[in-house]
Design an enzyme around this catalytic site. Structure first.
Site, short mmCIF file in Angstrom:
data_model
loop_
_atom_site.label_atom_id
_atom_site.label_comp_id
_atom_site.label_asym_id
_atom_site.label_seq_id
_atom_site.Cartn_x
_atom_site.Cartn_y
_atom_site.Cartn_z
N VAL A 1 1.02 -1.14 -0.19
CA VAL A 1 0.07 0.22 -0.01
C VAL A 1 1.05 1.37 -0.05
O VAL A 1 1.80 1.18 1.11
CB VAL A 1 -0.79 0.10 1.11
N ARG B 1 7.27 8.04 -7.15
CA ARG B 1 8.46 6.97 -7.23
C ARG B 1 7.76 5.91 -6.35
O ARG B 1 8.17 4.80 -6.69
CB ARG B 1 9.61 7.81 -6.38
N ARG C 1 -7.25 3.09 -3.92
CA ARG C 1 -8.13 3.23 -2.86
C ARG C 1 -8.98 4.63 -2.74
O ARG C 1 -8.25 5.75 -2.97
CB ARG C 1 -7.69 3.13 -1.41
N GLU D 1 -13.16 -1.84 8.87
CA GLU D 1 -12.36 -1.25 9.68
C GLU D 1 -13.15 -0.35 10.52
O GLU D 1 -12.66 0.71 11.36
CB GLU D 1 -11.40 -0.36 8.97
N ASP E 1 -7.62 1.69 12.21
CA ASP E 1 -8.93 2.27 12.16
C ASP E 1 -9.97 1.78 13.17
O ASP E 1 -10.62 2.31 13.87
CB ASP E 1 -9.17 2.54 10.79
N ASP F 1 0.02 6.63 9.32
CA ASP F 1 -0.95 7.33 8.46
C ASP F 1 -2.01 7.68 9.46
O ASP F 1 -1.89 7.85 10.76
CB ASP F 1 -1.36 6.49 7.46
#
Length: 718
Positions: A116, A123, A335, A427, A455, A627
């Protein structure tokens, strides 16, 4: 600057991207696209708002239920009945199997790692796409996978021999020879389509001759390649005596390469910081380049400059003499964002921001149509499907709404029904406890379900905010609800017919520098019946791939399916409230500092630099992939303790200021970094503090509203 399109006020840069780049070569008119999006805003926008409002209404009722019973022992039976009464728990229908069609083998039958990455970083996106193949030698040598990290940048021949021994022992385990070890092999040959290994004990075949998949440029040329197959995954042996490692090897084996990231998710959501049209266009531009196959990035590395691009497919001669072509890239999913946020990139006729999920749905599918138009070359889906992962959906109604969105997109863009396949992120608690009905709501589209424990933990705390003070964060993974949650996802997925048709996934290994730990622990994911699991890097994907060679997920799923469901609803509804709040001052200090440092370390990069996911050093200077999900946990935990009087607002501010100094020091080597201390008045610090002080009021405990506000304020000021 904005332009008008069918009643929408569209940021000029977005309109130019759609009309000049994304639509080019597809045979679609711009009016067709904008009319479809405008109609979606008019017809689906109100449904989006109603569903978000329902979340808040359910949360209000749950809060009131807990408040009314404050000081009483928790009555689990009454709580479950209450959740059914308010429609939080829905009635479960009869058994069924999903009816998804045109699924690529990377989704349906091949088990392996899933990478992910933030799609705004070209890049990283290219690296993820090209991580379909990875060097086992490099992954072992350059990490702590064998128990220790390399001591220096210069080649250590002794360490190299350990890598070779590890790799050949791995081959012995997953592609064994009949009567010999790979370390004994001095040559390979093919006789009547059978691979034979030359050893001191004579010529030896593979114990399972069908594991020989083919060869390339061998034995007539160097370097040559021999391909082995195990559990539908290829292993590539590079034979090259002109290289230092191959020259010293009895077989001239210079590298062992594994199929690694079978699939990758190009993320427009949690791992990016996309707050306006400029950011959205960058995300869509990179996704378009991946789908067209022409995305490139100039790279300067190791004193040389080169252009990174998508890898070609791999061709080799099969045992029967035919030429086989194998995918050189991970199958890419995209996503989209969830239902909460709106975007200033497009305003409706009233001048209000439109739901961001509608813009994502239209733009990401439009870009993917370039791949659908191909019949050869660098194709993503050879089955003609588009794979969209949808996060943060709360229950079956919201999954049904996602299905309706893609019905709308397909109809207006001229695609066959159910071209878009749906990945359901399990989640949020309302999805977990109604997972069977969530899958049913999109049974023609479902290609992926997975657990996202980060989450999920944040939602667990916010949903039960009024129930009491939560246990310490480190204790969460041992709680009944999370153990049942992980089992339930697999149980329900198998019961709904995902086996052999869709992915059942597990969450991220968040410590990219601790590969020995990953090798030790993450084998639990295929053992749990998951045919994909998230990894933070191409190197991690290569190492995690060894687990899918050692464990047959097909066999594990057969065992689990025949055993029946393991998870109980009562366990899923267990609330992780602490039995008491008599923590020591040291316990409280340590918990606050750990949470505050993590929030600040992430938020300062998000707000100040627009970095949505990066390796952030924790309070012990261990790099963690952070994240918004990890930020959600930490901020909700601190908000919970503040709400229940475990700590005060003054303590929160004090620890935030002290940890800001720590984070400043950890980032001192970054020339782009803007220190938070001593003023503590920057947008990043203010956002981090608000995530805690106003955490109980954030919708579902999400971090997006405050992070977006801080980032937009900084961009406007600059």
């Amino acid at each position: 600057m904005r332009v008008e399109r069918f009643g929408l006020q569209v940021a000029a840069e977005l309109a130019e991207f759609v009309e000049t780049d994304a639509l080019s070569g597809l045979g679609l008119e711009a009016d067709q696209f904008w009319k479809g999006l405008s109609d979606a805003v008019d017809t689906l926008g109100p449904k989006n708002r109603a569903l978000v409002a329902k979340r808040e209404d359910l949360q209000r009722q749950i809060d009131e239920w807990h408040i009314a019973r404050k000081g009483q022992a928790h009555d689990a039976t009454a709580y479950e009945a209450f959740l059914r009464e308010i429609g939080y728990l829905v009635a479960e229908g009869p058994d069924f199997s999903i009816e998804t069609s045109n699924i690529d083998p990377e989704i349906s039958t091949i088990a392996g790692p899933q990478l992910v990455v933030p799609v705004m970083n070209a890049r990283y996106s290219l690296n993820a796409a090209n991580a379909r193949w990875g060097s086992l030698y490099d992954a072992l040598y350059g990490t702590d996978a064998m128990g220790d990290a390399p001591a220096s940048k210069s080649y250590d021949a002794g360490r190299g021999q350990r890598v070779i021994a590890w790799s050949k022992a791995f081959l012995d385990e997953v592609t064994p020879l009949d009567g010999a070890a790979w370390a004994d092999v001095t040559g390979l040959s093919v006789t009547d389509g059978t691979l034979m290994a030359t050893t001191g004990q004579g010529a030896k075949p593979l114990k399972d001759p069908s594991q020989f998949a083919g060869h390339k440029d061998w034995p007539t040329a160097r370097p040559g390649e021999v391909f082995l197959r195990n559990h539908d995954l290829l292993i590539r042996l590079i034979l090259d005596s002109s290289q230092e490692i191959g020259a010293a090897d009895p077989l001239s084996l210079s590298d062992v390469q594994l199929e690694a990231a079978i699939t990758s998710i190009m993320d427009c959501e949690d791992s990016v910081a996309a707050v306006d049209a400029e950011d959205k266009v960058l995300a869509y531009t990179n996704w378009l380049g991946l789908m067209r196959g022409d995305l490139t990035e100039a790279v300067a590395k190791g004193g040389r400059n080169f252009t990174r691009k998508l890898s070609d497919d791999v061709s080799f001669t099969a045992p029967d003499g035919t030429i086989q072509t194998h995918k050189g890239r991970a199958l890419m999913l995209v996503r989209n964002v969830g239902q909460l946020m709106t975007t200033p990139a497009v305003l409706n006729a009233a001048g209000d921001e439109i739901p961001e999920e509608l813009l994502d749905a239209y733009c990401t599918v439009l870009c993917a149509m370039h791949d659908l138009a191909k019949s050869d070359g660098l194709r993503n889906s050879v089955k003609g499907s588009v794979y969209v992962v949808k996060p943060k959906m709360h229950g079956p109604e919201e999954v049904a709404f996602a299905d309706e969105i893609f019905d709308h997109v397909e109809a207006h863009l001229g695609l066959p029904a159910h071209t878009v396949k749906l990945g359901i992120m399990d989640e949020e608690r309302r999805t977990t406890v109604n997972l069977k009905e969530c899958i049913r709501a999109a049974k023609h589209r479902v290609a992926f379900i997975n657990t996202g424990f980060l989450d999920r933990t944040g939602d667990e705390m916010h949903t039960s905010m009024e129930a009491g003070a939560m246990i310490r964060k480190a204790e969460m993974k041992a709680q009944p609800w999370i153990l049942a949650y992980e089992d339930n996802n697999v149980d329900v997925g198998l019961a709904c017919g995902l086996r052999g048709r869709a992915q059942i996934g597990k969450g991220m290994w968040a410590m990219p520098d601790l590969m020995a730990g990953m090798l030790d622990q993450k084998i639990g994911h295929p053992l749990a019946g998951a045919n994909c699991a998230w990894v933070p890097s191409p190197t991690a994907a290569t190492l995690h791939a060894t687990h899918y060679h050692k464990v047959s997920v097909v066999e594990q799923q057969e065992i689990l399916a025949s055993a029946g469901p393991r998870a109980k609803l009562a366990d899923l509804l267990t609330i992780p409230v602490s039995p008491g709040t008599n923590w020591s001052d040291e316990d409280i200090r340590a918990e606050l500092e750990n949470n505050a440092q993590g929030i600040l370390g992430y938020t300062v990069r998000w707000v100040d630099q627009g970095v949505g996911c990066s390796k952030v050093p924790d309070i012990n200077d261990i790099g963690l992939m952070e994240d918004r999900a990890t930020c959600r946990i930490s901020s909700q935990h601190m908000a919970n303790w503040l709400h229940h009087g475990v700590v005060s607002a003054a303590q929160i501010r004090d620890v935030m200021e002290r940890m800001a100094v720590v984070v400043d020091a950890q980032n001192a080597g970054d020339p782009l970094y803007m220190p938070m201390a001593p003023a503590f008045d920057g947008e990043a610090f203010k956002a981090a503090l608000a995530l805690v002080l106003d955490g109980t009021n954030q919708p579902s405990g999400y971090t997006e509203p405050l992070l977006h506000a801080g980032r937009l304020a900084l961009k406007k000021a600059s």
